[in-house]
Design a protein around this motif. Structure first.
Motif, mmCIF file in Angstrom:
data_model
loop_
_atom_site.group_PDB
_atom_site.id
_atom_site.type_symbol
_atom_site.label_atom_id
_atom_site.label_comp_id
_atom_site.label_asym_id
_atom_site.label_seq_id
_atom_site.Cartn_x
_atom_site.Cartn_y
_atom_site.Cartn_z
ATOM 1 N N VAL A 106 0.832 -1.197 0.000
ATOM 2 C CA VAL A 106 0.000 0.000 0.000
ATOM 3 C C VAL A 106 0.868 1.250 0.000
ATOM 4 O O VAL A 106 0.624 2.197 -0.763
ATOM 5 C CB VAL A 106 -0.941 0.003 1.221
ATOM 6 N N THR A 107 1.910 1.287 0.865
ATOM 7 C CA THR A 107 2.754 2.473 0.945
ATOM 8 C C THR A 107 3.559 2.667 -0.330
ATOM 9 O O THR A 107 3.783 3.805 -0.759
ATOM 10 C CB THR A 107 3.699 2.383 2.156
ATOM 11 N N THR A 108 3.987 1.584 -0.962
ATOM 12 C CA THR A 108 4.719 1.703 -2.226
ATOM 13 C C THR A 108 3.808 2.275 -3.312
ATOM 14 O O THR A 108 4.215 3.151 -4.086
ATOM 15 C CB THR A 108 5.258 0.337 -2.673
ATOM 16 N N THR A 109 2.581 1.782 -3.376
ATOM 17 C CA THR A 109 1.621 2.310 -4.350
ATOM 18 C C THR A 109 1.318 3.781 -4.075
ATOM 19 O O THR A 109 1.253 4.600 -4.998
ATOM 20 C CB THR A 109 0.320 1.494 -4.300
ATOM 21 N N ALA A 110 1.142 4.131 -2.800
ATOM 22 C CA ALA A 110 0.857 5.521 -2.438
ATOM 23 C C ALA A 110 2.021 6.430 -2.808
ATOM 24 O O ALA A 110 1.823 7.538 -3.317
ATOM 25 C CB ALA A 110 0.568 5.621 -0.936
ATOM 26 N N LEU A 111 3.239 5.957 -2.568
ATOM 27 C CA LEU A 111 4.409 6.747 -2.931
ATOM 28 C C LEU A 111 4.483 6.943 -4.438
ATOM 29 O O LEU A 111 4.718 8.056 -4.927
ATOM 30 C CB LEU A 111 5.682 6.051 -2.428
ATOM 31 N N GLY A 112 4.270 5.861 -5.192
ATOM 32 C CA GLY A 112 4.276 5.971 -6.650
ATOM 33 C C GLY A 112 3.209 6.915 -7.157
ATOM 34 O O GLY A 112 3.448 7.711 -8.076
ATOM 35 N N ALA A 113 2.034 6.852 -6.547
ATOM 36 C CA ALA A 113 0.946 7.748 -6.959
ATOM 37 C C ALA A 113 1.291 9.206 -6.681
ATOM 38 O O ALA A 113 1.012 10.089 -7.499
ATOM 39 C CB ALA A 113 -0.341 7.357 -6.236
ATOM 40 N N ALA A 114 1.915 9.473 -5.517
ATOM 41 C CA ALA A 114 2.293 10.841 -5.183
ATOM 42 C C ALA A 114 3.333 11.382 -6.156
ATOM 43 O O ALA A 114 3.241 12.521 -6.620
ATOM 44 C CB ALA A 114 2.832 10.900 -3.749
ATOM 45 N N LEU A 115 4.328 10.560 -6.490
ATOM 46 C CA LEU A 115 5.355 10.985 -7.438
ATOM 47 C C LEU A 115 4.750 11.246 -8.822
ATOM 48 O O LEU A 115 5.073 12.235 -9.487
ATOM 49 C CB LEU A 115 6.447 9.922 -7.543
ATOM 50 N N THR A 116 3.876 10.337 -9.260
ATOM 51 C CA THR A 116 3.250 10.472 -10.574
ATOM 52 C C THR A 116 2.379 11.722 -10.639
ATOM 53 O O THR A 116 2.414 12.476 -11.625
ATOM 54 C CB THR A 116 2.393 9.225 -10.880
ATOM 55 N N LEU A 117 1.596 11.953 -9.590
ATOM 56 C CA LEU A 117 0.708 13.112 -9.555
ATOM 57 C C LEU A 117 1.507 14.409 -9.628
ATOM 58 O O LEU A 117 1.175 15.320 -10.400
ATOM 59 C CB LEU A 117 -0.134 13.082 -8.277
ATOM 60 N N TYR A 118 2.569 14.480 -8.836
ATOM 61 C CA TYR A 118 3.375 15.701 -8.842
ATOM 62 C C TYR A 118 4.029 15.929 -10.205
ATOM 63 O O TYR A 118 3.985 17.036 -10.750
ATOM 64 C CB TYR A 118 4.449 15.629 -7.758
ATOM 65 N N ALA A 119 4.639 14.883 -10.773
ATOM 66 C CA ALA A 119 5.330 15.030 -12.054
ATOM 67 C C ALA A 119 4.348 15.394 -13.160
ATOM 68 O O ALA A 119 4.626 16.265 -13.996
ATOM 69 C CB ALA A 119 6.071 13.738 -12.406
ATOM 70 N N ALA A 120 3.195 14.736 -13.187
ATOM 71 C CA ALA A 120 2.206 15.023 -14.222
ATOM 72 C C ALA A 120 1.679 16.447 -14.096
ATOM 73 O O ALA A 120 1.518 17.162 -15.095
ATOM 74 C CB ALA A 120 1.052 14.020 -14.136
ATOM 75 N N TYR A 121 1.418 16.865 -12.862
ATOM 76 C CA TYR A 121 0.945 18.241 -12.658
ATOM 77 C C TYR A 121 1.980 19.247 -13.153
ATOM 78 O O TYR A 121 1.666 20.192 -13.881
ATOM 79 C CB TYR A 121 0.640 18.493 -11.179
ATOM 80 N N ALA A 122 3.239 19.041 -12.731
ATOM 81 C CA ALA A 122 4.284 20.000 -13.077
ATOM 82 C C ALA A 122 4.535 20.054 -14.582
ATOM 83 O O ALA A 122 4.887 21.102 -15.122
ATOM 84 C CB ALA A 122 5.572 19.638 -12.336
ATOM 85 N N LEU A 123 4.345 18.929 -15.263
ATOM 86 C CA LEU A 123 4.584 18.888 -16.708
ATOM 87 C C LEU A 123 3.406 19.421 -17.513
ATOM 88 O O LEU A 123 3.592 20.091 -18.535
ATOM 89 C CB LEU A 123 4.878 17.450 -17.148
ATOM 90 N N LEU A 124 2.194 19.119 -17.075
ATOM 91 C CA LEU A 124 1.034 19.307 -17.939
ATOM 92 C C LEU A 124 0.063 20.394 -17.504
ATOM 93 O O LEU A 124 -0.609 20.991 -18.358
ATOM 94 C CB LEU A 124 0.261 17.975 -18.048
ATOM 95 N N ALA A 125 -0.039 20.643 -16.221
ATOM 96 C CA ALA A 125 -1.094 21.540 -15.753
ATOM 97 C C ALA A 125 -0.745 22.997 -16.030
ATOM 98 O O ALA A 125 0.421 23.392 -15.986
ATOM 99 C CB ALA A 125 -1.328 21.342 -14.250
ATOM 100 N N ARG A 126 -1.756 23.758 -16.314
ATOM 101 C CA ARG A 126 -1.566 25.194 -16.471
ATOM 102 C C ARG A 126 -1.462 25.836 -15.091
ATOM 103 O O ARG A 126 -2.160 25.430 -14.159
ATOM 104 C CB ARG A 126 -2.750 25.806 -17.225
ATOM 105 N N PRO A 127 -0.602 26.849 -14.954
ATOM 106 C CA PRO A 127 -0.511 27.538 -13.659
ATOM 107 C C PRO A 127 -1.864 28.135 -13.267
ATOM 108 O O PRO A 127 -2.617 28.602 -14.110
ATOM 109 C CB PRO A 127 0.523 28.636 -13.926
ATOM 110 N N PHE A 128 -2.171 28.101 -11.987
ATOM 111 C CA PHE A 128 -3.402 28.725 -11.512
ATOM 112 C C PHE A 128 -3.045 29.678 -10.377
ATOM 113 O O PHE A 128 -1.952 29.636 -9.822
ATOM 114 C CB PHE A 128 -4.411 27.668 -11.046
ATOM 115 N N ARG A 129 -3.972 30.535 -10.029
ATOM 116 C CA ARG A 129 -3.709 31.559 -9.030
ATOM 117 C C ARG A 129 -4.769 31.482 -7.947
ATOM 118 O O ARG A 129 -5.978 31.458 -8.241
ATOM 119 C CB ARG A 129 -3.715 32.943 -9.690
ATOM 120 N N VAL A 130 -4.321 31.426 -6.701
ATOM 121 C CA VAL A 130 -5.233 31.472 -5.565
ATOM 122 C C VAL A 130 -5.397 32.932 -5.150
ATOM 123 O O VAL A 130 -4.413 33.598 -4.815
ATOM 124 C CB VAL A 130 -4.687 30.651 -4.375
ATOM 125 N N PRO A 131 -6.621 33.478 -5.189
ATOM 126 C CA PRO A 131 -6.821 34.882 -4.794
ATOM 127 C C PRO A 131 -6.389 35.117 -3.353
ATOM 128 O O PRO A 131 -6.531 34.241 -2.491
ATOM 129 C CB PRO A 131 -8.336 35.077 -4.952
#
Length: 248
Positions: A100-125
């Protein structure tokens, strides 16, 4: 090669490479360390090893910034919630199923990398920051405690505030430092780290600092944007491998 020598060489190379990433991009040491060492050790053992080098390098980054007092005053609610969220989250690392922890770690790494590569910057007011900061902090604490990765959602959240470059680097240093301290206290209090673990973590500071020095030199010779993209692609592939490995 003797297994102990192989592990020593792997640890040294991992923290040296993680230090290079930190030197070039200003972040990524715990992320790289957890990603690589998580393939060799349990996530708990990998998280234990990164505590000292992460603390030293991030404290350095925090204190080198120009507005230490202002950062504390602005972000103390977020930092408090990071600490509070790390404690319950660490139960997953300490007592959880390794798969479970290995899967969670992999998911966290994947989510961060995908966000940083693909997501458009957003702004919190600015008007929402008082509410958003504690929420982002608590979720970051849960992810930190459960996976040993400090970046989700702290990094995208702090980037969304429109901080100046030096202030952003210092705010990241503050968040990572608090996350490291909270994780170390949670694991130490629960007995998740033995005396050998603390010693090994302290020894890892040397290659991490050496890597940071090299990374700062590399930053002057190549495009930081290109380096960051290559790093994120590798991190994405590593995260996907870890996320799906327990299924096979």
């Amino acid at each position: 090669m003797d297994q102990n020598l192989f592990l020593l060489a792997a640890f040294t190379a991992t923290f040296f490479a993680a230090g290079i990433v930190k030197g070039v991009t200003g972040m990524g040491l715990p992320t790289v360390a957890m990603g690589v060492l998580g393939a060799l050790l349990s996530p708990l053992a990998a998280a234990s090893l990164l505590l000292a080098p992460s603390f030293v390098t991030n404290l350095w980054q925090l204190l080198a910034g120009p507005n230490f007092g202002a950062m504390i005053r602005r972000f103390w609610p977020m930092m408090l919630m990071v600490a509070l969220g790390t404690v319950p989250g660490s139960a997953l690392l300490i007592e959880g199923d390794t798969r479970v922890t290995t899967t969670a770690l992999g998911a966290a790494l994947t989510l961060y990398a995908a966000y940083a590569l693909l997501a458009r910057p957003f702004r919190v007011p600015e008007r929402l920051e008082r509410v958003a900061s504690p929420v982002a902090g608590f979720v970051t604490g849960l992810v930190t405690g459960g996976t040993g990765v400090f970046v989700i959602p702290a990094v995208p959240y702090l980037q969304s505030l429109g901080l100046e470059r030096d202030d952003l680097v210092q705010a990241l240093g503050l968040s990572f430092t608090v996350s490291t301290i909270a994780l170390g206290l949670a694991l130490g209090w629960s007995g998740g780290i033995g005396s050998d673990g603390w010693l090994a973590s302290a020894l890892a500071v040397v290659p991490a600092l050496a890597g940071m020095q090299v990374g700062q030199l590399v930053r002057t010779r190549i495009s930081p944007l290109l380096f960051r993209r290559l790093f994120l692609v590798l991190l994405l592939l590593l995260g996907l491998d870890m996320a799906f490995r327990p299924l096979f």
